[in-house]
Scaffold this motif. Structure first.
Motif, PDB file in Angstrom:
ATOM      1  N   LYS A 193      -1.794  -1.879  -8.813  1.00 45.15           N
ATOM      2  CA  LYS A 193      -2.155  -0.703  -8.755  1.00 45.15           C
ATOM      3  C   LYS A 193      -3.561  -0.328  -7.724  1.00 45.15           C
ATOM      4  CE  LYS A 193      -1.806   3.824 -10.857  1.00 45.15           C
ATOM      5  NZ  LYS A 193      -0.642   4.186 -10.215  1.00 45.15           N
ATOM      6  N   GLN A 248       4.364   2.199  -5.225  1.00 46.81           N
ATOM      7  CA  GLN A 248       3.124   2.286  -6.165  1.00 46.81           C
ATOM      8  C   GLN A 248       3.659   3.279  -7.382  1.00 46.81           C
ATOM      9  OE1 GLN A 248      -0.678   1.079  -6.437  1.00 46.81           O
ATOM     10  NE2 GLN A 248       0.154  -0.564  -5.102  1.00 46.81           N
ATOM     11  N   ASP A 249       4.063   4.360  -7.062  1.00 42.80           N
ATOM     12  CA  ASP A 249       4.433   5.430  -8.225  1.00 42.80           C
ATOM     13  C   ASP A 249       5.667   4.789  -9.011  1.00 42.80           C
ATOM     14  OD1 ASP A 249       2.387   6.792  -7.383  1.00 42.80           O
ATOM     15  OD2 ASP A 249       3.591   8.405  -6.068  1.00 42.80           O
ATOM     16  N   SER A 256       0.866  -1.217  -0.032  1.00 41.42           N
ATOM     17  CA  SER A 256       0.021   0.057   0.016  1.00 41.42           C
ATOM     18  C   SER A 256       0.962   1.401  -0.142  1.00 41.42           C
ATOM     19  CB  SER A 256      -1.040   0.220   1.259  1.00 41.42           C
ATOM     20  OG  SER A 256      -0.019  -0.062   2.461  1.00 41.42           O
ATOM     21  N   ASN A 257       2.292   1.357   0.169  1.00 38.20           N
ATOM     22  CA  ASN A 257       3.051   2.411  -0.055  1.00 38.20           C
ATOM     23  C   ASN A 257       2.801   3.034  -1.283  1.00 38.20           C
ATOM     24  OD1 ASN A 257       5.845   3.690  -0.552  1.00 38.20           O
ATOM     25  ND2 ASN A 257       5.330   3.593   1.807  1.00 38.20           N
ATOM     26  N   ARG A 258       2.697   4.384  -1.176  1.00 33.47           N
ATOM     27  CA  ARG A 258       2.545   5.226  -2.481  1.00 33.47           C
ATOM     28  C   ARG A 258       3.664   5.287  -3.277  1.00 33.47           C
ATOM     29  NH1 ARG A 258      -1.492   6.106  -5.471  1.00 33.47           N
ATOM     30  NH2 ARG A 258      -2.678   6.103  -3.713  1.00 33.47           N
ATOM     31  N   GLU A 259       4.796   5.470  -2.791  1.00 31.10           N
ATOM     32  CA  GLU A 259       5.886   5.706  -3.347  1.00 31.10           C
ATOM     33  C   GLU A 259       6.307   4.416  -4.192  1.00 31.10           C
ATOM     34  OE1 GLU A 259       9.524   7.546  -1.487  1.00 31.10           O
ATOM     35  OE2 GLU A 259       8.143   7.990   0.343  1.00 31.10           O
TER      36      GLU A 259
END
Length: 607
Positions: A193, A89-90, A84-87
């Motif tokens: 994603k 994911q990006d 679930s980490n946004r970085e």
């Protein structure tokens, strides 16, 4: 040679003194039961200690499994953080052909992030992020080839694809036993994603063997024992102290029983020279992994050695005390007492012709005199009881069969018969002849049993006399099957019934009366029925007659009637007869008698 030694030992036992005999026989009788009791106590105490130790190990395994569950939860939570980490994911969403500078910057960001995740706890694990865009990020020094160029349809990757983002676990299997035990367990998730659920790659966490061994080392492994961590299929994830089976399927006879159960312990008999051992196991409810502790039984029961030593000490001490008691008893107990015991044994088995030779006036001698007096009195009482029984039986039979002396009457009737024939009075002659036959029958000596046809002939004689007395008022019918005529019956069995039917049933009835006498075989019994349509009697009176409690209103006996008949049946047949009375007032009476089938005189007699 053996027979000669046995003969010498036998001669020694017979020739030695009573004191030595008591010592020789008393010591084994005292020590053997104590030895058996001690052995049993030691065995039971060993079992108790063994069970308690196994229970303690099982509780320790449960605590270790509890710790492993927390470890697994932490790993799953770590994978969820990464997922679930946004970085992350990006970065994994970027194109594979972005500039190298950007890739280097992304690698540094992800590397710092992974190091941060690992910094929370001292885990001996490795994390791998494998992006669909070709990015590879990991915490170790190098990326294994199976992770760089992986096959999505094989092994852990196939499980992650099928799980659709949920965490999965996989055991590292080894085809050969080596000393490189490194990674033993892996956990992974399919990275997607969050907004579009588009696959971004795979995340894998490899767990080293020593990371798991540190957890179950807290279970206090017993000396000489082995600890195993198994997956659901029975493959060894980790083991101690021996680690050569890590990554292989456990090849032990107890594997199936461990996989079938959830927790417990059982004994494993030694195979291929191995000592017997206890297998203690516990299953994690979260992962299904099984912790197995195999401990030799001798290590579990070593605490019982003190009980064994104490038992041996008690047996030795008791043997010394027993030897002293045997010596004392051999001096005080003498041969006359054993002689008296043997005589009592003979009397107990039915030999009454014995006597105790009393030579002394001590307690044993006085006891022997009392024994002789008691035995003499018992023999006297037995003789008296036997004679009384014979006299009672003889008196009852004589009282029943010989109510009066018929010799004089028979001679008188013979004179009357000739006088009637001289004066040409046939009815009187026939009546007197019938009565004479009855008297001749009653005074005849011999067996109390006669053939049925002979007894029926006496009934016919009796009916002739009654017909002369009552004339047309009495109608009699006699039906006896030919099958039972050669059989034997009790003398004067039916005549009392016929006499009662005429005297107490038909005589008091107004008008003509009917009398029926029937005999036939029913199974193994001969049944006689005497029926009349006379006055009858109340049911209560019939029941009292059958129970032997009936007395005539005038207090006098009714001769050889039903009561005497019942006594004779009981005397000769015991419980193998049946006497039944069915009667109603004004309707008549039917008396039924059943006796055993007798083909010879005296057969089935019971006196």
């Amino acid at each position: 040679m053996a027979s000669r030694l046995l003969a010498r030992f036998h001669h020694f036992l017979l020739g030695t003194s009573l004191q030595n005999k008591l010592i020789i026989f008393f010591l084994p009788l005292a020590i053997i039961p104590l030895s058996i009791l001690g052995t049993f106590s030691y065995y039971k105490s060993s079992q108790v200690v063994q069970t308690q130790v196994c229970q303690t190990i099982l509780e320790s395994l449960s605590q270790v499994n509890y710790s492993l569950n927390y470890f697994v939860k932490d790993i799953e939570q770590l994978t969820m953080y990464i997922y679930s980490n946004r970085e992350i994911q990006d970065v994994l969403s970027k194109s594979s052909d972005r500039p190298l500078a950007e890739k280097h910057q992304d690698e540094k960001r992800i590397q710092d992030l992974l190091e941060t995740f690992l910094g929370f706890k001292s885990w001996n694990i490795a994390i791998y992020l494998l992006g669909e865009n070709g990015d590879r990020y990991f915490t170790g020094n190098l990326l294994p080839s199976q992770y760089d160029d992986y096959n999505v349809n094989w092994g852990l990757f196939r499980k992650m694809s099928l799980a659709g983002g949920n965490v999965v676990w996989d055991t590292h299997y080894s085809m050969k036993k080596t000393e490189d035990f490194g990674i033993v367990l892996s956990s992974g998730r399919l990275l997607k994603k969050i907004e579009t659920s588009q696959p971004l790659g795979y995340m894998i966490v490899d767990i080293m063997e020593n990371a798991l061994a540190d957890k179950y080392n807290k279970a206090h492994l017993q000396p000489g024992g082995q600890m195993l961590l198994l997956d659901r299929g029975g493959y060894v994830i980790s083991s101690t102290p021996s680690k050569h089976i890590v990554g292989t399927k456990l090849n032990e006879p107890y594997l199936d029983q461990v996989l079938a159960g959830s927790k417990g312990f059982f004994e494993l008999q030694g195979v291929s020279g191995a000592p017997p051992a206890m297998v203690v196991y516990d299953t994690s409810e979260m992962t299904g992994f099984k912790l197995v502790s195999v401990v030799p039984i001798e290590m579990l029961t070593k605490e019982s050695s003190s009980i064994r030593n104490l038992t041996l000490y008690v047996i030795i001490c008791f043997g010394i005390v027993t030897f002293w008691l045997a010596y004392v008893l051999s001096v005080t107990i003498t041969k006359p007492l054993r002689k008296l015991k043997s005589l009592m044994y003979l009397v107990e088995n039915g030999n009454m012709d014995v006597a105790f030779p009393s030579k002394y006036r001590d307690e044993v001698g006085q006891l022997g005199l009392s024994f002789n007096k008691m035995l003499l009195r018992i023999k006297q009482l037995i003789d008296e009881v036997y004679k009384k029984q014979l006299m009672v039986q003889e008196a009852e039979i004589k009282a029943i069969q010989a109510q009066f002396n018929p010799h004089f009457l028979y001679n008188a009737l013979d004179s009357i018969n000739w006088m009637a024939r001289i004066h040409k009075l046939p009815d009187i002659s026939q009546t007197v002849v019938s009565l004479g036959e009855l008297l001749r029958f009653s005074i005849r000596k011999g067996q109390p049993f006669i053939q049925v046809k002979e007894d029926m002939q006496q009934i016919r004689n009796f009916l002739v006399i009654q017909k002369m007395r009552y004339g047309d008022k009495l109608e009699a019918e006699l039906e006896i099957d030919e099958e039972i005529e050669p059989l034997y019956t009790l003398k004067l069995l039916i005549q009392p019934l016929v006499e009662n039917a005429v005297t107490h049933g038909l005589e008091v009835k107004p008008g003509k009366g009917h009398l029926s006498i029937r005999g036939r075989r029913v199974g193994d019994k001969v049944r006689f029925e005497v029926s009349d349509d006379g006055a009858g009697m109340p049911r209560e009176r019939a029941e009292r007659i059958l129970s032997g409690k009936y007395e005539a209103p005038d207090g006098r006996s009714t001769g050889i009637g039903l009561e005497n008949l019942r006594k004779r049946l009981e005397l000769y047949f015991g419980g193998r007869y049946r006497l039944d009375i069915r009667s109603e007032e004004g309707q008549g009476t039917t008396v039924t008698v059943e006796i055993p089938v007798m083909r010879t005189a005296g057969e089935d007699q019971h006196v």
